[in-house]
Design a protein around this motif. Structure first.
Motif, PDB file in Angstrom:
ATOM      1  N   ALA A  96       0.817  -1.216   0.000  1.00 40.95           N
ATOM      2  CA  ALA A  96       0.000   0.000   0.000  1.00 40.95           C
ATOM      3  C   ALA A  96       0.853   1.269   0.000  1.00 40.95           C
ATOM      4  O   ALA A  96       0.313   2.376   0.018  1.00 40.95           O
ATOM      5  CB  ALA A  96      -0.928   0.002   1.220  1.00 40.95           C
ATOM      6  N   ALA A  97       2.183   1.127  -0.036  1.00 35.71           N
ATOM      7  CA  ALA A  97       3.064   2.297  -0.026  1.00 35.71           C
ATOM      8  C   ALA A  97       2.844   3.136  -1.284  1.00 35.71           C
ATOM      9  O   ALA A  97       2.671   2.608  -2.375  1.00 35.71           O
ATOM     10  CB  ALA A  97       4.522   1.858   0.059  1.00 35.71           C
ATOM     11  N   ARG A  98       2.849   4.442  -1.105  1.00 34.01           N
ATOM     12  CA  ARG A  98       2.554   5.368  -2.207  1.00 34.01           C
ATOM     13  C   ARG A  98       3.559   6.510  -2.256  1.00 34.01           C
ATOM     14  O   ARG A  98       4.377   6.688  -1.353  1.00 34.01           O
ATOM     15  CB  ARG A  98       1.143   5.961  -2.028  1.00 34.01           C
ATOM     16  N   ARG A  99       3.428   7.321  -3.285  1.00 37.83           N
ATOM     17  CA  ARG A  99       4.260   8.516  -3.428  1.00 37.83           C
ATOM     18  C   ARG A  99       4.107   9.375  -2.162  1.00 37.83           C
ATOM     19  O   ARG A  99       3.009   9.518  -1.630  1.00 37.83           O
ATOM     20  CB  ARG A  99       3.796   9.297  -4.654  1.00 37.83           C
ATOM     21  N   GLY A 100       5.201   9.923  -1.695  1.00 41.37           N
ATOM     22  CA  GLY A 100       5.191  10.724  -0.471  1.00 41.37           C
ATOM     23  C   GLY A 100       5.536   9.900   0.759  1.00 41.37           C
ATOM     24  O   GLY A 100       5.804  10.450   1.816  1.00 41.37           O
ATOM     25  N   GLU A 101       5.519   8.573   0.619  1.00 38.84           N
ATOM     26  CA  GLU A 101       5.911   7.690   1.718  1.00 38.84           C
ATOM     27  C   GLU A 101       7.328   7.188   1.459  1.00 38.84           C
ATOM     28  O   GLU A 101       7.818   7.212   0.331  1.00 38.84           O
ATOM     29  CB  GLU A 101       4.941   6.522   1.852  1.00 38.84           C
ATOM     30  N   THR A 102       7.967   6.754   2.525  1.00 35.44           N
ATOM     31  CA  THR A 102       9.332   6.253   2.436  1.00 35.44           C
ATOM     32  C   THR A 102       9.384   4.842   3.005  1.00 35.44           C
ATOM     33  O   THR A 102       8.898   4.608   4.109  1.00 35.44           O
ATOM     34  CB  THR A 102      10.300   7.150   3.231  1.00 35.44           C
ATOM     35  N   LEU A 103       9.953   3.923   2.240  1.00 33.83           N
ATOM     36  CA  LEU A 103      10.214   2.577   2.732  1.00 33.83           C
ATOM     37  C   LEU A 103      11.686   2.520   3.105  1.00 33.83           C
ATOM     38  O   LEU A 103      12.565   2.655   2.244  1.00 33.83           O
ATOM     39  CB  LEU A 103       9.877   1.533   1.669  1.00 33.83           C
ATOM     40  N   PHE A 104      11.956   2.365   4.393  1.00 34.70           N
ATOM     41  CA  PHE A 104      13.316   2.337   4.922  1.00 34.70           C
ATOM     42  C   PHE A 104      13.637   0.885   5.269  1.00 34.70           C
ATOM     43  O   PHE A 104      13.107   0.337   6.230  1.00 34.70           O
ATOM     44  CB  PHE A 104      13.396   3.241   6.148  1.00 34.70           C
ATOM     45  N   VAL A 105      14.486   0.275   4.465  1.00 37.18           N
ATOM     46  CA  VAL A 105      14.862  -1.127   4.649  1.00 37.18           C
ATOM     47  C   VAL A 105      16.158  -1.181   5.453  1.00 37.18           C
ATOM     48  O   VAL A 105      17.155  -0.571   5.078  1.00 37.18           O
ATOM     49  CB  VAL A 105      15.059  -1.836   3.296  1.00 37.18           C
ATOM     50  N   VAL A 106      16.114  -1.930   6.555  1.00 35.53           N
ATOM     51  CA  VAL A 106      17.267  -2.064   7.435  1.00 35.53           C
ATOM     52  C   VAL A 106      17.649  -3.542   7.440  1.00 35.53           C
ATOM     53  O   VAL A 106      16.926  -4.374   7.985  1.00 35.53           O
ATOM     54  CB  VAL A 106      16.931  -1.579   8.864  1.00 35.53           C
ATOM     55  N   ALA A 107      18.762  -3.861   6.787  1.00 34.50           N
ATOM     56  CA  ALA A 107      19.137  -5.268   6.626  1.00 34.50           C
ATOM     57  C   ALA A 107      20.650  -5.407   6.635  1.00 34.50           C
ATOM     58  O   ALA A 107      21.306  -5.117   5.634  1.00 34.50           O
ATOM     59  CB  ALA A 107      18.557  -5.816   5.328  1.00 34.50           C
ATOM     60  N   GLU A 108      21.179  -5.839   7.762  1.00 34.77           N
ATOM     61  CA  GLU A 108      22.628  -6.033   7.844  1.00 34.77           C
ATOM     62  C   GLU A 108      23.054  -7.195   6.951  1.00 34.77           C
ATOM     63  O   GLU A 108      24.120  -7.149   6.335  1.00 34.77           O
ATOM     64  CB  GLU A 108      23.041  -6.295   9.296  1.00 34.77           C
ATOM     65  N   ASP A 109      22.236  -8.231   6.880  1.00 35.59           N
ATOM     66  CA  ASP A 109      22.524  -9.376   6.026  1.00 35.59           C
ATOM     67  C   ASP A 109      21.823  -9.205   4.681  1.00 35.59           C
ATOM     68  O   ASP A 109      20.963  -8.349   4.524  1.00 35.59           O
ATOM     69  CB  ASP A 109      22.060 -10.670   6.709  1.00 35.59           C
ATOM     70  N   LYS A 110      22.157 -10.039   3.748  1.00 38.19           N
ATOM     71  CA  LYS A 110      21.587  -9.968   2.402  1.00 38.19           C
ATOM     72  C   LYS A 110      20.068 -10.049   2.462  1.00 38.19           C
ATOM     73  O   LYS A 110      19.511 -10.889   3.150  1.00 38.19           O
ATOM     74  CB  LYS A 110      22.158 -11.102   1.558  1.00 38.19           C
ATOM     75  N   ALA A 111      19.398  -9.166   1.746  1.00 39.23           N
ATOM     76  CA  ALA A 111      17.930  -9.145   1.722  1.00 39.23           C
ATOM     77  C   ALA A 111      17.422 -10.361   0.959  1.00 39.23           C
ATOM     78  O   ALA A 111      17.884 -10.628  -0.154  1.00 39.23           O
ATOM     79  CB  ALA A 111      17.431  -7.866   1.072  1.00 39.23           C
ATOM     80  N   PRO A 112      16.458 -11.096   1.522  1.00 40.37           N
ATOM     81  CA  PRO A 112      15.916 -12.251   0.815  1.00 40.37           C
ATOM     82  C   PRO A 112      15.034 -11.815  -0.359  1.00 40.37           C
ATOM     83  O   PRO A 112      14.538 -10.684  -0.398  1.00 40.37           O
ATOM     84  CB  PRO A 112      15.101 -12.965   1.890  1.00 40.37           C
ATOM     85  N   THR A 125       5.246   1.927  -7.167  1.00 38.47           N
ATOM     86  CA  THR A 125       4.065   2.725  -6.810  1.00 38.47           C
ATOM     87  C   THR A 125       4.423   4.142  -6.383  1.00 38.47           C
ATOM     88  O   THR A 125       3.548   4.906  -6.003  1.00 38.47           O
ATOM     89  CB  THR A 125       3.241   2.038  -5.700  1.00 38.47           C
ATOM     90  N   GLY A 126       5.731   4.472  -6.404  1.00 36.24           N
ATOM     91  CA  GLY A 126       6.137   5.845  -6.140  1.00 36.24           C
ATOM     92  C   GLY A 126       6.747   6.111  -4.785  1.00 36.24           C
ATOM     93  O   GLY A 126       7.115   7.249  -4.490  1.00 36.24           O
ATOM     94  N   ALA A 127       6.866   5.098  -3.931  1.00 30.01           N
ATOM     95  CA  ALA A 127       7.491   5.306  -2.625  1.00 30.01           C
ATOM     96  C   ALA A 127       8.985   5.540  -2.797  1.00 30.01           C
ATOM     97  O   ALA A 127       9.609   5.018  -3.719  1.00 30.01           O
ATOM     98  CB  ALA A 127       7.253   4.100  -1.726  1.00 30.01           C
ATOM     99  N   THR A 128       9.559   6.334  -1.905  1.00 22.38           N
ATOM    100  CA  THR A 128      11.004   6.527  -1.864  1.00 22.38           C
ATOM    101  C   THR A 128      11.600   5.352  -1.107  1.00 22.38           C
ATOM    102  O   THR A 128      11.130   5.008  -0.022  1.00 22.38           O
ATOM    103  CB  THR A 128      11.363   7.843  -1.156  1.00 22.38           C
ATOM    104  N   ILE A 129      12.633   4.756  -1.661  1.00 29.28           N
ATOM    105  CA  ILE A 129      13.268   3.591  -1.039  1.00 29.28           C
ATOM    106  C   ILE A 129      14.627   4.001  -0.494  1.00 29.28           C
ATOM    107  O   ILE A 129      15.482   4.498  -1.229  1.00 29.28           O
ATOM    108  CB  ILE A 129      13.459   2.436  -2.058  1.00 29.28           C
TER     109      ILE A 129
END
Length: 197
Positions: A96-112, A125-129
């Motif tokens: 449901a993430a949209r433009r204007g939202e930020t997805l902050f991924v925190v992963a010390e190990d390799k992302a699955p 969908t326009g979210a900032t990663i």
């Protein structure tokens, strides 16, 4: 995970002052502030490691700085039944993430792969990663901005990087966010205003 207080983070910043890390974490923190509204900063980790500690620090920074957009939504892979609302947001929230939202991924190990797929969907969908990672080229390839802390980084740990980023996120770009000023505001909230001698 080692807990660091504000004084420890200030000491770490001083120790790193001649490196690129202080400025880089400040730049990254500024990117976190571009989220438009409270709850629009989605913080997610891997199925094995949830970044609840970083989410708690961002929540503190949102309160201390008055920057409501830093109040994070902790996204969990498998919230337990009956979890409080702030701990019950499932992985479907990323869809449901949209433009204007930020997805902050925190992963010390390799992302699955399942995480990478969801990150890709959110980007479409326009979210900032944004990514704080241990040097994962697949995750960094999807991110608009990534801060990598390689496992062989000798100056500080992945946990320390999380503290630097969360504190930097709460700094005011106008005042420079001097740590002493922020500590004074915190002390005033706890003890009341300082009365001059």
């Amino acid at each position: 995970m080692v807990t660091m207080d504000a004084a420890s983070v200030a000491f770490l910043r001083e120790a790193l002052s001649t490196t690129r890390w202080v400025e880089r974490t400040r730049e990254f923190g500024a990117r976190l502030r571009t989220t438009r509204s409270p709850g629009g900063l989605l913080v997610v980790g891997t199925p094995e490691v949830e970044p609840w500690h970083l989410a708690a620090h961002l929540d503190d920074e949102a309160r201390l700085s008055g920057l409501g957009q830093l109040a994070p939504t902790l996204v969990r892979w498998s919230p337990p039944p009956g979890a409080p609302a702030h701990l019950a947001v499932g992985i479907d929230r990323i869809q449901a993430a949209r433009r204007g939202e930020t997805l902050f991924v925190v992963a010390e190990d390799k992302a699955p792969a399942p995480l990478l797929d969801r990150v890709d969907d959110a980007r479409r969908t326009g979210a900032t990663i944004l990514a704080l990672d241990g040097g994962d080229p697949d995750l960094e390839g999807l991110a608009h901005d990534a801060l990598a802390v390689p496992p062989d980084e000798r100056l500080f740990t992945f946990d320390a990087a999380q503290h630097l980023v969360s504190m930097a996120a709460g700094e005011s770009p106008r005042s420079g966010g001097r740590l002493i000023d922020r500590l004074a505001r915190l002390a005033e909230r706890i003890t009341g205003p300082r009365v001059p001698d």
